[in-house]
Scaffold this active site. Structure first.
Site, PDB file in Angstrom:
ATOM      1  CG  ASP A 134      60.495  38.738 -31.901  1.00 46.12           C
ATOM      2  OD1 ASP A 134      61.314  38.486 -31.000  1.00 46.12           O
ATOM      3  OD2 ASP A 134      59.691  37.901 -32.361  1.00 46.12           O
ATOM      4  CG  ASP A 145      67.099  52.288 -56.285  1.00 46.26           C
ATOM      5  OD1 ASP A 145      66.525  51.190 -56.342  1.00 46.26           O
ATOM      6  OD2 ASP A 145      68.077  52.529 -55.561  1.00 46.26           O
ATOM      7  NE  ARG A 201      81.353  45.474 -53.278  1.00 38.72           N
ATOM      8  CZ  ARG A 201      82.011  45.996 -52.253  1.00 38.72           C
ATOM      9  NH1 ARG A 201      81.455  46.077 -51.084  1.00 38.72           N
ATOM     10  NH2 ARG A 201      83.233  46.457 -52.410  1.00 38.72           N
ATOM     11  CB  SER A 239      72.201  51.468 -58.059  1.00 39.29           C
ATOM     12  OG  SER A 239      71.849  52.311 -56.994  1.00 39.29           O
TER      13      SER A 239
END
Lengths: 582, 719
Positions: free
Chosen positions: B318, B355, B421, B423
């Protein structure tokens, strides 16, 4: 004329053989291409093989119509085995009847009698199984028996062997498909395309060199220098000799076999016949590589067996060009000049080297024809002959040889795959306990068939009485006889009175078990594998064409097969060699 | 990954020794034909020790006693190897069991109560052992989940490190693929209702461990084939040696002063020739191979699965979870307009310093990584060229920039909001830095360089995500985000490819993302926009080509493919359906571990093959030593074969039997550890192992036997 030095004879022989193995191998690969389910094509410069279809196909179609064979009727392994057995029982019955009643059959020019039941049992079994061990002297058979009994068997038994090969190739070329092909079609193709034309070629060379070829008379009367009148048996010598050698048969019209001038007249005929023995078996190994789409793998197996073959031939040449300990006479002042080597029991037209090379060609295959007296060989030479037997005749017989060799190859692939951390696989087919069980059945046949009767014989007075030289050499005489029967070779060491009820029965059973137990096991293996999926090879798979693989294969053959017989060899030729006498 | 290490203490040593004697029971030993024949030989030796003249033999009672003892040791050492490995396996299983700690559970009286409203009155605290199957328990924040079960209501983050060793907590919630919880794990936050799914002592783990223990006792298919091979060899040698007795009788008829071969010595020869070494270690190799898997916290339900792992041709991996972490991280900075590298790196750094998202932290990390490197190309910025995005994973361009965190302390971090939308950060000097989706920044900015669209499209096309960054309304560049690769994954993939295993990546992501990831780590083949339900078809397609295929999975929709695959490694964090379908379960739920399992499988097979080669190759030396010794009286000339020039026949026989017996315990560590394995092509491995184990097998006995003989000479025994 002086012979060339041994090393030259040796090198010339193996060089010619290597070239012939390649050509005959490509040819054989072409013969069974479709039957082996292979997409092989011969290389460009040999593509003219394909034009031979124009000659052979009509002959084959004629034979199919005549015999009612439907070559498109495919068989599973059980059906195939049944066909092999039925076909071989027919050969056996033909031989048994002809041998027992030859006195009542035509072309009995010199008035020979029928064989006794036990001798006929042994002879019929021996010739049906492509062994050709003879407990009689060739002169006691009529021209009819030689031509229509022995002669026919000499073609049909190697054809049986050949027919097994494409079926076994199907084990690896089939994808989950149990059909192995049509046995009778494969017999016909082997006869028409391989055995008959090449034998014809050899027979013509023999006749040109001076072999006789007749079915119109039984003997020739000659005035000799020393003995006055001598009656010499004649018959279809050239034809029988050709297939006798090329079909790994070995049973000659004369008791002295290819030592006689009518069977093997000149050094050239000797070279042709020596080459004829291993070509059939080694070209089959080469063809194997072509069928399974990996020619270099075929070459790798050929190389492994060439190493063993050349090494033992080298030992034999050293032994036979050396001195015969038994001929070194001390005391009475007489002495035998042995500067050219051990000449006892050898023909002067061949000499020790050519005789030694022949010896390993006949025991390095299941041939059994001889051109010298093996019992007169030195202990070292005799050791090389018996060691070749111990490896199950190195390259074994036409057809069956390939299958027997592949048992070792499969065993090697089994161990080799584990050594690189893969589950065992050969040519894309997984090897599991079902197949390995049968591989071991085949490998066990030779030790069981040879050693147990040997143990019985050396403590049985009747057998000991048959020995010419009780002691180490007598042990070798019996061991050779059992090996010769159990490896389907057929040659005689001689020096053993083998025409007794004991040896007829024991050897007769040995030749049959040695032939049909492995064939049954091998067809079963083919049946199991043909039904399996093909797993592709990858970088992590076992490469079957590297020097490491060849080395491992040789190691497996020596340790698993040959060394098992080392104790027995110690009581025979090794004991003799190291004790300095028979 | 938490590696469970087990030490065998002296009690267990004693246990292993007593087990080795218990295993002498012929009914047990007959399953191992090689050892059974040795045991029969020992009995013959014993009989001859009691009655030395029985078979017309002439040796001394002491000599036969020595032979008998050494033959007995051979069997006992073999049994010990097996017993020791079994004990180690059991200890391993016990240590897995011990992971399930005892706990108390809050048994709900009435499970209709809303999860938020549950109070102390609604449940009764009971021992976990008293909770019955199908009962519903309440697990509050900070509680230990008492037993295996399914979340029926609520969602919580759970610390499963006790089971998996993975410190990162996982989310468990009702509905979907993440409902199953394991007893002994701790709920870190929130509360859930759990329906208990197993009886006491029959938890999923218990059952799995039971399977492992069974599997350790079962011969694998390959081992059965190997047993046939060894039995066949044994039979060959029995025939070869038994017939020697009669050959000896024949020899005695014409060799003066020789009365026949000594039966005890023949038994010694037989045992020496038989593949006793590998016959003794076969079981230990199997158990140890399984234990090596267990030690990596993987439960293999059968030995066949472990062997199949070694034989895989293809692995389906995967993307998310196996190759990538599932996070997106900064990959590169692309300046636009008048800005240069330094501008965009500084702006990105500053805007992201506070952030706390993965993306933000990755931007800081990348900026720091790029900084401080000497600028070599005279500041020729890449701003005007559309360099291939994403081609600089390991070697970020060198950018010299002052990353000044000081002065930022008084600035004002602007967190991401759904409305803008974006920062960013408002610096104390009034500078306003914003980063966000390209169209959002476009909307916000006053100056938009013409190449913004072109550049951001190029990044999207390569499978990345572009983030635009603006300083005071001026777009200065783009931050390129890409899937984060798991550390070292490219090396692991390269390693597995070197083993000849094809790697196939399956992902639900789009073609472009899939291609980027595949290129980064060197995957052979990938399937994008892949529906997990198609996995079964993929597995079948590969198997139709005759290949063996392995895969990992955790969801219920993976279960059919896990069952179909030759090796299906289910994640313990996955659903029970997946865990039942797979033939292995990884307790750490680390899908890339399948790569390690492949290595262990190969090592298991290699150990078996190499020790077989070693064992059989020993025969050459043994022939050279024993034949001259046994036949010394009959054929004195055979001394020429005695290339070791041993002191006496008795010494030769004893030394060979000693070597034959003691090589077994000497090789036990190797059998348990497995032969060294490095990813290599088949041809290289064969050559290496052939030299080490084939060549070693030819030489080792010569050296050991000569050494023992010299010792005997020094001690004056057998002289």
């Amino acid at each position: 004329m002086a012979s060339p030095p041994p090393i030259v004879e040796y090198a010339v022989f193996f060089t010619i053989l290597a070239v012939l193995v390649f050509v005959a191998g490509e040819y054989l690969a072409w013969v069974y291409r479709e039957q082996a389910n292979s997409d092989h094509r011969p290389p460009g410069y040999l593509s003219w093989f394909e034009r031979l279809d124009e000659i052979f196909t009509p002959i084959e179609n004629g034979l199919y119509r005549l015999s009612g064979i439907n070559p498109r009727r495919e068989m599973t392994w059980k059906g195939y085995l049944k066909a092999v057995l039925v076909f071989n029982v027919c050969i056996w019955v033909l031989l048994f009847v002809v041998l027992m009643f030859q006195d009542a059959l035509p072309m009995n020019f010199v008035g020979v009698g029928g064989e006794s039941w036990d001798l006929a049992f042994h002879t019929a079994s021996s010739f049906t199984s492509n062994t050709n061990q003879q407990h009689y002297s060739g002169e006691t058979l009529s021209v009819f028996t030689h031509t229509f009994g022995i002669g026919i068997a000499m073609f049909l038994t190697p054809a049986t062997g050949l027919a097994l090969m494409p079926a076994f190739a199907r084990a690896f070329t089939n994808k989950e498909d149990p059909r192995l092909g049509n046995f009778y079609e494969n017999v016909v193709r082997g006869l028409v395309r391989f055995l008959l034309p090449i034998s014809l070629l050899i027979a013509i060379i023999l006749m040109a060199e001076g072999s006789v070829q007749t079915i119109l008379g039984g003997q020739l009367t000659a005035n000799t220098f020393t003995m006055g009148i001598q009656n010499i048996r004649i018959g279809p010598h050239a034809g029988i000799e050709a297939i006798k050698m090329f079909g790994t048969n070995g049973g000659g019209i004369n008791a002295a076999n290819a030592a006689t001038a009518f069977e093997n007249p000149t050094p050239l005929s000797n070279l042709v016949l020596t080459l004829a023995m291993p070509i059939g078996t080694f070209s089959a190994i080469y063809a194997w590589g072509a069928w399974v789409g990996n020619r270099s793998h075929g070459v790798a197996i050929v190389a492994a067996f060439f190493v063993i073959y050349m090494a033992l031939t080298g030992v034999a040449v050293v032994g036979e060009t050396g001195t015969n300990a038994g001929m070194v006479v001390t005391g009475n002042g007489l002495h035998v000049d042995q500067t050219v080597g051990n000449m006892e029991g050898k023909e002067t037209r061949f000499g020790p080297t050519a005789s030694a090379i022949w010896g390993l060609s006949t025991t390095g295959t299941t041939n059994g024809g001889v051109n010298s007296m093996h019992n007169s060989w030195t202990a070292l030479g005799a050791f090389s002959l018996l060691f070749a037997f111990a490896t199950n005749n190195i390259s074994n017989g036409v057809g069956t040889g390939l299958l027997n060799i592949l048992m070792f190859v499969i065993l090697t692939a089994f161990i080799g795959a584990l050594m690189i951390g893969r589950r065992p696989q050969y040519l894309g087919k997984k090897l599991e306990w079902q197949e390995m069980r049968y591989v071991f059945v085949v490998i066990l046949v030779l030790p069981i068939l040879v050693l147990i009767p040997q143990a019985a014989a050396v403590v049985y007075q009747g057998a000991i009485d048959s020995m010419n030289n009780p002691g180490f050499r007598g042990f070798s005489e019996v061991l050779y006889e059992f090996f010769s029967a159990s490896a389907n070779n057929g040659s005689g060491f001689e020096g053993l009175g083998d025409g007794t009820l004991f040896f007829n029965l024991v050897n007769g059973v040995q030749v049959l078990l040695a032939r049909y137990v492995p064939i049954t096991a091998q067809l079963a293996i083919a049946g199991y594998l043909a039904n399996k999926k093909v797993s592709p090879e990858s970088k992590g798979s076992l490469d079957t064409d590297t020097p490491a693989f060849v080395g491992l294969l040789i190691g497996v053959i020596i340790i698993v097969s040959a060394l098992v017989f080392l104790p027995a060899l110690v009581f025979g030729p090794i004991g003799e060699l190291l004790s300095g006498g028979i | 990954m938490a590696e469970i290490t087990v030490t065998i203490d002296t009690d267990q040593q004693k246990q292993a020794i007593s087990d080795s004697f218990a295993k002498l029971d012929p009914q047990y030993l007959v399953k191992n034909p090689v050892l059974f024949v040795v045991e029969l030989g020992t009995i013959i030796g014993l009989v001859m020790t009691i009655a030395p003249g029985l078979f017309g033999a002439t040796g001394s009672r002491v000599y036969y006693a020595v032979i008998t003892v050494l033959l007995g040791f051979t069997v006992i050492f073999a049994n010990y190897a097996e017993a020791y490995a079994e004990l180690e396996g059991e200890a391993q299983a016990d240590s897995l069991r011990a992971l399930q700690t005892e706990a108390e559970g809050k048994l709900l009286q009435n499970d209709d109560v809303d999860i938020e409203d549950i109070s102390e009155d609604d449940y009764e605290v009971v021992a976990s052992t008293e909770i019955e199957q199908d009962a519903v328990v309440f697990v509050d924040e900070g509680d230990i989940i008492p037993r295996d079960g399914t979340v029926v209501e609520g969602s919580a983050s759970v610390d499963e490190s006790a089971i998996t060793g993975e410190s990162e907590p996982v989310i468990r919630q009702s509905g979907g693929d993440r409902t199953s919880v394991v007893g002994g794990t701790e709920v870190l936050s929130d509360r859930i209702k759990v329906e208990v799914t197993s009886e006491e002592g029959e938890s999923f783990l218990d059952q799995m461990i039971g399977l492992v223990e069974d599997a350790q006792r079962q011969k694998t298919p390959n081992e059965i084939a190997m047993t046939i091979l060894l039995s066949g060899l044994t039979l060959v040698f029995v025939v070869a040696v038994a017939t020697m007795f009669f050959f000896g009788e024949y020899l005695a008829s014409f060799v003066g002063g020789f009365a026949g071969l000594d039966v005890a010595e023949l038994v010694a020869l037989l045992v020496a020739l038989m593949p006793t070494t590998i016959g003794a270690l076969l079981a230990a190799i199997r158990v140890a191979g399984m234990t090596r898997v267990t030690r990596r916290n993987v439960i293999a339900k059968s030995g066949r699965a472990v062997e199949a792992a070694g034989d895989l041709d293809a692995l389906i991996l995967d993307k998310t979870g196996t190759i990538t972490t599932g996070e997106r991280v900064a990959q590169d900075f692309h300046p636009l307009g008048d800005a240069d590298d330094a501008d965009v790196v500084r702006a990105s750094y500053q805007s992201s310093l506070y952030d706390e998202t993965t993306e933000g932290r990755s931007i800081v990390k990348l900026a720091e990584k790029m900084n401080g490197k000497v600028q070599t190309d005279g500041g020729q910025s890449a701003s005007e060229e559309l360099d291939e995005p994403g081609d600089s994973v390991d070697a970020p361009r060198d950018v010299s920039v002052t990353l000044d965190a000081e002065g930022l302390s008084e600035s004002n971090f602007v967190p991401f909001s759904a409305e803008t939308r974006m920062s960013g950060i408002d610096l104390s000097d009034g500078t306003e830095i914003r980063k966000g989706a390209v169209d959002a920044v476009e909307e916000y900015a006053t100056t938009v360089p013409g190449k913004l669209r072109q550049k951001s499209n190029a990044i999207s096309e390569s499978g990345g995500t572009p983030l635009a960054i603006a300083v005071d309304g001026q777009v200065v560049g783009i931050i390129e985000l890409q899937d984060e690769l798991k550390p070292g994954i490219a090396d692991r993939i390269a390693e597995i490819q070197k083993m000849g295993v094809e790697t196939i990546m399956a992902t639900g992501d789009n073609q472009r993302t899939a291609r980027w990831v595949a290129d980064q780590v060197g995957i052979d083949e990938f399937h994008a926009e892949f529906d997990p339900e198609e996995k079964i078809e993929l597995v079948e397609d590969i198997q139709d080509d005759g290949k063996l295929v392995g895969m990992t999975g955790d969801g219920t929709n993976d279960a059919p493919a896990l069952a179909k695959a030759d090796v299906g490694l289910a994640m313990n964090a996955g659903t029970n359906a997946a865990k039942e379908a797979g033939n292995m379960v990884d307790l750490d739920s680390n899908p890339s571990k399948i790569i390690e399992v492949v290595g262990i499988g190969k090592q298991l097979l290699m150990t078996r093959g190499s020790l077989t080669t070693f064992s059989v190759a020993n025969d050459v030396a043994k022939y050279f030593v024993l034949l001259p010794a046994i036949l010394a009286a009959a054929i004195p000339g055979l001394g020429a074969m005695d290339i070791l020039n041993l002191s006496t026949p008795a010494s030769a026989v004893t030394a060979t039997l000693m070597y034959n017996a003691f090589i077994i315990p000497l090789l036990i560590p190797l059998a348990l550890r497995g032969v060294d394995y490095k990813a290599q092509s088949g041809a290289q491995l064969l050559r290496k192992n052939l030299i080490v184990y084939g060549g070693g097998g030819l030489i080792a006995p010569f050296i050991f036997i000569k050494a023992i003989d010299m010792l005997f000479v020094a001690l004056g025994v057998f002289q």
